[in-house]
Design an enzyme around this catalytic site. Structure first.
Site, mmCIF file in Angstrom:
data_model
loop_
_atom_site.group_PDB
_atom_site.id
_atom_site.type_symbol
_atom_site.label_atom_id
_atom_site.label_comp_id
_atom_site.label_asym_id
_atom_site.label_seq_id
_atom_site.Cartn_x
_atom_site.Cartn_y
_atom_site.Cartn_z
ATOM 1 N N LYS A 1 34.656 -47.342 -68.088
ATOM 2 C CA LYS A 1 35.798 -46.308 -68.995
ATOM 3 C C LYS A 1 36.925 -46.488 -68.281
ATOM 4 O O LYS A 1 37.283 -47.181 -66.852
ATOM 5 C CB LYS A 1 34.571 -45.127 -67.793
ATOM 6 C CG LYS A 1 33.048 -45.097 -67.835
ATOM 7 C CD LYS A 1 33.556 -44.310 -69.862
ATOM 8 C CE LYS A 1 34.261 -43.003 -70.408
ATOM 9 N NZ LYS A 1 33.708 -42.815 -71.776
ATOM 10 N N ASP B 1 34.761 -37.978 -75.576
ATOM 11 C CA ASP B 1 35.407 -38.211 -75.153
ATOM 12 C C ASP B 1 36.947 -38.587 -75.656
ATOM 13 O O ASP B 1 37.978 -39.198 -75.708
ATOM 14 C CB ASP B 1 35.000 -40.558 -75.677
ATOM 15 C CG ASP B 1 33.968 -40.796 -74.072
ATOM 16 O OD1 ASP B 1 34.713 -40.747 -72.871
ATOM 17 O OD2 ASP B 1 33.527 -41.453 -74.333
ATOM 18 N N ARG C 1 27.740 -48.476 -65.285
ATOM 19 C CA ARG C 1 27.840 -49.094 -65.734
ATOM 20 C C ARG C 1 28.588 -50.063 -65.193
ATOM 21 O O ARG C 1 29.084 -49.753 -64.007
ATOM 22 C CB ARG C 1 27.974 -49.147 -67.670
ATOM 23 C CG ARG C 1 27.158 -48.827 -68.101
ATOM 24 C CD ARG C 1 27.514 -48.788 -69.642
ATOM 25 N NE ARG C 1 28.963 -46.929 -69.306
ATOM 26 C CZ ARG C 1 29.625 -46.763 -70.185
ATOM 27 N NH1 ARG C 1 29.205 -46.560 -71.970
ATOM 28 N NH2 ARG C 1 29.913 -45.562 -69.995
ATOM 29 N N HIS D 1 40.097 -43.742 -74.332
ATOM 30 C CA HIS D 1 40.605 -42.889 -75.315
ATOM 31 C C HIS D 1 41.435 -42.001 -74.996
ATOM 32 O O HIS D 1 41.634 -40.597 -74.505
ATOM 33 C CB HIS D 1 39.153 -42.072 -74.780
ATOM 34 C CG HIS D 1 38.112 -42.894 -75.471
ATOM 35 N ND1 HIS D 1 37.515 -43.097 -76.248
ATOM 36 C CD2 HIS D 1 37.164 -43.402 -74.549
ATOM 37 C CE1 HIS D 1 36.325 -43.597 -77.063
ATOM 38 N NE2 HIS D 1 35.814 -44.167 -75.532
ATOM 39 N N GLU E 1 37.847 -48.843 -77.856
ATOM 40 C CA GLU E 1 38.029 -48.153 -78.493
ATOM 41 C C GLU E 1 38.548 -48.316 -79.406
ATOM 42 O O GLU E 1 38.711 -47.772 -80.870
ATOM 43 C CB GLU E 1 37.705 -46.654 -78.464
ATOM 44 C CG GLU E 1 39.076 -46.038 -77.907
ATOM 45 C CD GLU E 1 39.327 -45.610 -76.411
ATOM 46 O OE1 GLU E 1 40.682 -45.590 -76.283
ATOM 47 O OE2 GLU E 1 39.132 -47.059 -76.001
ATOM 48 N N TYR F 1 37.677 -49.042 -72.559
ATOM 49 C CA TYR F 1 37.369 -47.425 -73.169
ATOM 50 C C TYR F 1 38.787 -46.781 -72.337
ATOM 51 O O TYR F 1 38.843 -46.373 -71.025
ATOM 52 C CB TYR F 1 35.883 -46.808 -72.794
ATOM 53 C CG TYR F 1 35.137 -47.831 -74.143
ATOM 54 C CD1 TYR F 1 35.326 -47.641 -74.991
ATOM 55 C CD2 TYR F 1 34.203 -48.033 -72.812
ATOM 56 C CE1 TYR F 1 34.202 -48.535 -75.759
ATOM 57 C CE2 TYR F 1 33.000 -49.113 -73.845
ATOM 58 C CZ TYR F 1 32.891 -49.534 -74.890
ATOM 59 O OH TYR F 1 32.143 -49.215 -75.755
#
Length: 371
Positions: free
Chosen positions: A75, A270, A15, A96, A118, A94
């Site tokens: 990510k 995740d 992505r 996490h 998130e 993101y």
């Protein structure tokens, strides 16, 4: 503001965080956008598509990080990127954090402003930047689970939809949120017998109303889980506690109660996973087997369908990225409580309580920076 989009270097992450259309919307508002060469190629967006809307192409990841005031990613940064992140640089991606302590410490040491997709949260407690990828991951969970039930890859040899004269497969979905709902829809569409478990009775009433007859709901507790798992072919874990570690609903000893070749798909990987035996895997090596049970624990499932995922992600993140670019992160977070919830680490302080609790770190209320 100067916005940088580096190429994603996590294993098989295809992505990109911004489509050419998204770049244009930022450029129209007077911002500069720098894209690392080929960052969008695997998602179907060549450099030329960005150049046509006025974005600049940079040759290396180092050049992007060095140039940008705001980094937009998909990510979490991985180790080679840690040293590239600068003090006061805004990183919008993101993260996490609660699932990986070294990343948390690296971002604390960087002095950057870490705003996590998130944990951006609306007043109704929905998570607008997690929803599109949860929709993709939920649908993929069933798709991948159905594939890994095949015998050549050590599954039970069950076709989820069955055929005339043969019973369909049985699917257990743990969690009735976005991921679980999409997983159940896909499994039901294939013709499987589906059970969704949750602890929210209102949510289960809703699911009973909207799901087809081959989907039933059960209250989630250990007794009910243990009752069901010996009969299941595919178990999908989709439980989320925003910003915190996922609860372990399937424990190691439960594997002995399952039939050999049962497939476990942990979409919560995740956030540490909701299966005790879950460890993150990659698209390159997606599964492992413990006690004859197939585990699929890929931490970036939507990366396998990057065209769909990139467009869905940009649709969700762009309005927030525009606010951050127009106003700066501090004013944007002061004026938008949804964005404020996204702040996790600011200038060396952990400002999201669940992250601090996960690793017994000092928690600093975000008001210190927004007052």
């Amino acid at each position: 503001m100067i916005i940088g989009v580096p190429i994603e270097i996590k294993n098989n992450e295809n992505r990109v965080s911004l489509t050419p259309g998204g770049a244009l919307e930022l450029i129209k508002r007077g911002h500069e956008v720098y894209i690392q060469t080929n960052a969008g190629l695997n998602s179907g967006f060549p450099d030329e598509a960005y150049e046509e809307v006025g974005a600049n192409i940079l040759p290396s990841i180092e050049a992007v990080y060095d140039k940008a005031e705001m980094i937009m990613k998909v990510k979490e940064p991985i180790e080679p990127e840690y040293k590239l992140i600068k003090k006061d640089q805004l990183v919008f991606t993101y993260f996490h954090f609660a699932s990986y302590e070294p990343l948390t410490h690296a971002m604390i040491e960087s002095g950057a402003v870490c705003l996590a997709y998130e944990t951006v949260e609306k007043a109704d407690r929905s998570l607008p930047l997690l929803i599109p990828m949860s929709e993709v991951a939920g649908r993929m969970a069933t798709q991948q689970g159905a594939k890994y039930l095949e015998k050549p890859i050590m599954g039970k040899g069950v076709l989820l939809g069955g055929v005339p004269g043969v019973s369909p497969g049985k699917v257990l979905v743990l969690g009735g949120g976005i991921v679980g709902t999409q997983a159940a829809k896909m499994a039901a569409g294939l013709g499987a017998q589906v059970t969704i478990m949750d602890v929210n009775l209102d949510r289960m009433r809703y699911l009973n109303d909207v799901m087809p007859p081959n989907v039933v709901t059960r209250y989630s507790n250990e007794v009910n889980i243990r009752e069901l798992i010996p009969h299941m072919d595919l178990i999908i874990g989709s439980v989320l506690l925003p910003g915190a570690k996922a609860p372990k609903l399937i424990t190691r000893d439960m594997l002995k109660e399952m039939q050999p070749g049962t497939v476990l798909v942990d979409v919560a990987v995740d956030q540490g996973g909701c299966f005790e035996t879950c460890t993150p895997t990659t698209h390159e090596n997606p599964t492992f087997i413990i006690d004859d049970i197939v585990h699929y624990c890929v931490a970036n499932m939507p990366g396998a369908v990057p065209y769909t995922s990139t467009i869905a992600l940009t649709n969700a993140t762009l309005p927030y990225a525009i606010q951050l670019a127009n106003k700066g992160w501090k004013k944007a977070c002061q004026e938008n409580k949804e964005l404020e919830k996204g702040l996790n680490v600011v200038n060396g302080d952990v400002v999201y309580e669940a992250v601090a609790e996960a690793f017994d770190l000092d928690y600093v209320p975000v008001e210190k920076y927004l007052a």
